[in-house]
Design an enzyme around this catalytic site. Sequence first.
Site, PDB file in Angstrom:
ATOM      1  N   TYR A   7      25.102  29.688  -7.133  1.00  0.00           N
ATOM      2  CA  TYR A   7      25.456  28.716  -5.810  1.00  0.00           C
ATOM      3  C   TYR A   7      24.059  27.825  -5.638  1.00  0.00           C
ATOM      4  O   TYR A   7      23.110  28.488  -5.243  1.00  0.00           O
ATOM      5  CB  TYR A   7      25.758  29.353  -4.814  1.00  0.00           C
ATOM      6  CG  TYR A   7      26.380  28.619  -3.566  1.00  0.00           C
ATOM      7  CD1 TYR A   7      27.588  27.713  -3.633  1.00  0.00           C
ATOM      8  CD2 TYR A   7      25.545  28.707  -2.311  1.00  0.00           C
ATOM      9  CE1 TYR A   7      27.789  26.994  -2.579  1.00  0.00           C
ATOM     10  CE2 TYR A   7      26.059  27.726  -1.409  1.00  0.00           C
ATOM     11  CZ  TYR A   7      27.023  27.053  -1.544  1.00  0.00           C
ATOM     12  OH  TYR A   7      27.515  26.220  -0.307  1.00  0.00           O
ATOM     13  N   LYS A  39      16.485  28.617   3.904  1.00  0.00           N
ATOM     14  CA  LYS A  39      16.429  29.805   4.547  1.00  0.00           C
ATOM     15  C   LYS A  39      15.408  30.142   5.189  1.00  0.00           C
ATOM     16  O   LYS A  39      15.041  30.062   6.419  1.00  0.00           O
ATOM     17  CB  LYS A  39      17.153  30.854   3.609  1.00  0.00           C
ATOM     18  CG  LYS A  39      18.655  30.639   3.074  1.00  0.00           C
ATOM     19  CD  LYS A  39      19.500  31.268   2.540  1.00  0.00           C
ATOM     20  CE  LYS A  39      20.793  30.749   2.386  1.00  0.00           C
ATOM     21  NZ  LYS A  39      21.292  30.695   1.069  1.00  0.00           N
ATOM     22  N   ASP A  49      16.099  27.394  -8.257  1.00  0.00           N
ATOM     23  CA  ASP A  49      16.574  27.315  -6.918  1.00  0.00           C
ATOM     24  C   ASP A  49      16.279  28.699  -6.056  1.00  0.00           C
ATOM     25  O   ASP A  49      16.859  29.741  -6.109  1.00  0.00           O
ATOM     26  CB  ASP A  49      18.142  27.106  -7.083  1.00  0.00           C
ATOM     27  CG  ASP A  49      18.664  27.345  -5.352  1.00  0.00           C
ATOM     28  OD1 ASP A  49      17.883  27.428  -4.453  1.00  0.00           O
ATOM     29  OD2 ASP A  49      20.059  26.780  -5.397  1.00  0.00           O
TER      30      ASP A  49
HETATM   31  C1  LIG Z   1      22.096  29.242   0.611  1.00  0.00           C
HETATM   32  C2  LIG Z   1      21.540  28.906  -0.646  1.00  0.00           C
HETATM   33  C3  LIG Z   1      21.891  27.102  -0.958  1.00  0.00           C
HETATM   34  C4  LIG Z   1      22.634  26.181   0.259  1.00  0.00           C
HETATM   35  O1  LIG Z   1      21.652  26.355   1.139  1.00  0.00           O
HETATM   36  P1  LIG Z   1      22.230  25.557   2.660  1.00  0.00           P
HETATM   37  O2  LIG Z   1      20.998  25.847   3.484  1.00  0.00           O
HETATM   38  O3  LIG Z   1      23.469  26.655   2.847  1.00  0.00           O
HETATM   39  O4  LIG Z   1      22.667  24.542   2.320  1.00  0.00           O
HETATM   40  C5  LIG Z   1      21.476  26.903  -1.957  1.00  0.00           C
HETATM   41  N1  LIG Z   1      20.891  27.837  -3.302  1.00  0.00           N
HETATM   42  C6  LIG Z   1      20.919  28.856  -2.854  1.00  0.00           C
HETATM   43  C7  LIG Z   1      20.447  29.689  -3.994  1.00  0.00           C
HETATM   44  C8  LIG Z   1      21.144  29.392  -1.673  1.00  0.00           C
HETATM   45  O5  LIG Z   1      21.355  30.940  -1.549  1.00  0.00           O
END
Ligand SMILES: *Cc1c(COP(=O)(O)O)cnc(C)c1O
Length: 464
Positions: A177, A300, A272
């Site tokens: 994701y 995060k 990511d």
């Molecule tokens: C949470 C997350 C996102 C998205 O971040 P948001 O701040 O919710 O837009 C993208 N990539 C990874 C791996 C994530 O865990």
Amino acid sequence: MINISSRIIYNNKMDKNKQNKVVPNSHPSGGVGGSYTKSIAAFSEAQKHIPGGVNSPVRSFKNVNATPPFIASASGSKVTDIDGNTYIDYVGSWGPMLLGHTHPDVVKAISETAALGASFGAPTLLETEMALQIKKMVPSIDSVRMVNSGTEATMSAVRLARGYTKRDLIIKFEGCYHGHHDSFLIKAGSGALTLGQPNSPGVTKGIAAGTLTAKYNDIETVKQLFEKHSEEIAAVILEPVTGNMGVILPSKEFITGIRELCTQHGTVLIFDEVMTGFRLAKGGAQEILGVTPDLTTLGKIIGGGLPVGAYGGKQEIMDHLAPKGPVYQAGTLSGNPLAMAAGLTTLKLLDETEGFYEQLEEKSARLEKGLKKALVDNNVPGVITRIGSMFTLFFTKEDKVESFDDVCKCDTEFFAKYFKIALDSGIYMAPSQFEAGFVSIAHSNEDIDLTIEAANAAFKRLKD
Ligand SMILES: *Cc1c(COP(=O)(O)O)cnc(C)c1O
């Protein structure tokens, strides 16, 4: 206070039709007799004004057929709902709260900065300080741009990779994701996975065609895509360790194979690390795996609980961004002082606290060991995957979970039952089988032992 001997008897014969209605004196999880009336009423009211009652789908507890407790406050390892129930928290705002909730230094930084002005839309010293701190902790980053969410970070990183390579296609992996941008809602994991919407309506065929999907931990599928589209692939994006289909570690062959393929084909490799960044180590998953991406996306933890994302990497690539280069990306509130203050304070604490990651490892290992024993002692089929303070308890008859296909074999019904009993006994976990649990530095050994006891009690109950 948390009473692990479970205050509420979970009634798993609950009438399914009742799940979206207000049931007086009924626990949001489907149990009976608890004092959860305020959360139930609040959710019912919220649903009238907010789609599904929530501002992000997974919060609705839809995957586990339950009503979410509304949270009033939090401190350290615990969150408290509006009915006054307190839970040991393994969600940690879905990752950011590595220091635990309301860390005094973070609270102080936010309030002191707020007194000076919330936002100027002009350069501030805090932004350069943040950039320097990120570069120090993540050495593959020469230059970094701040944004307001993880989604924004990945969306912008992919645009930059396309602009830099002058190519259109990207490769992502099934079950990974990267936020809710159109290019990624192609068999996406996490919320989209559990809600059974692998392709969201509203994503055009044109955009979908730009995203190729490979299988995580299967380098052959990546090779095949490169063979077919060799000089057309702008970027490969992946969670170097996954959290959004539950925790899965990459095999060495897989992760080094991707690096080699990207180098060979002039493709930008994007890690990511929105979830893994600053969590698995100061330098994130790339430090642990010993594989260096071209671009890294962050989020995060980097905001210390405020809305922040960032992307950065090789100077040569980052120089393509406006105003220096031609690839456009902007943000009215990007580099916002409050967010920078909260994030910077958090990162400095992680960077400068002696033995921080070792302590986190000890706590997390204790939890893993205890949960494993609880599974074995109660004869419940399951696999616990863990790296550092990220873990997933998969309920599966398989003896390992290493791929999206393995994840799909999990018993989500058993998970939902376990989840509800755990919640009833004061353990707040992500309401989905396909998520990571997060241990924070604020979790005490007592918290962890209570969590293990609760799991034991839940497994015993589920067998009867
Ligand atoms: C949470 C997350 C996102 C998205 O971040 P948001 O701040 O919710 O837009 C993208 N990539 C990874 C791996 C994530 O865990």
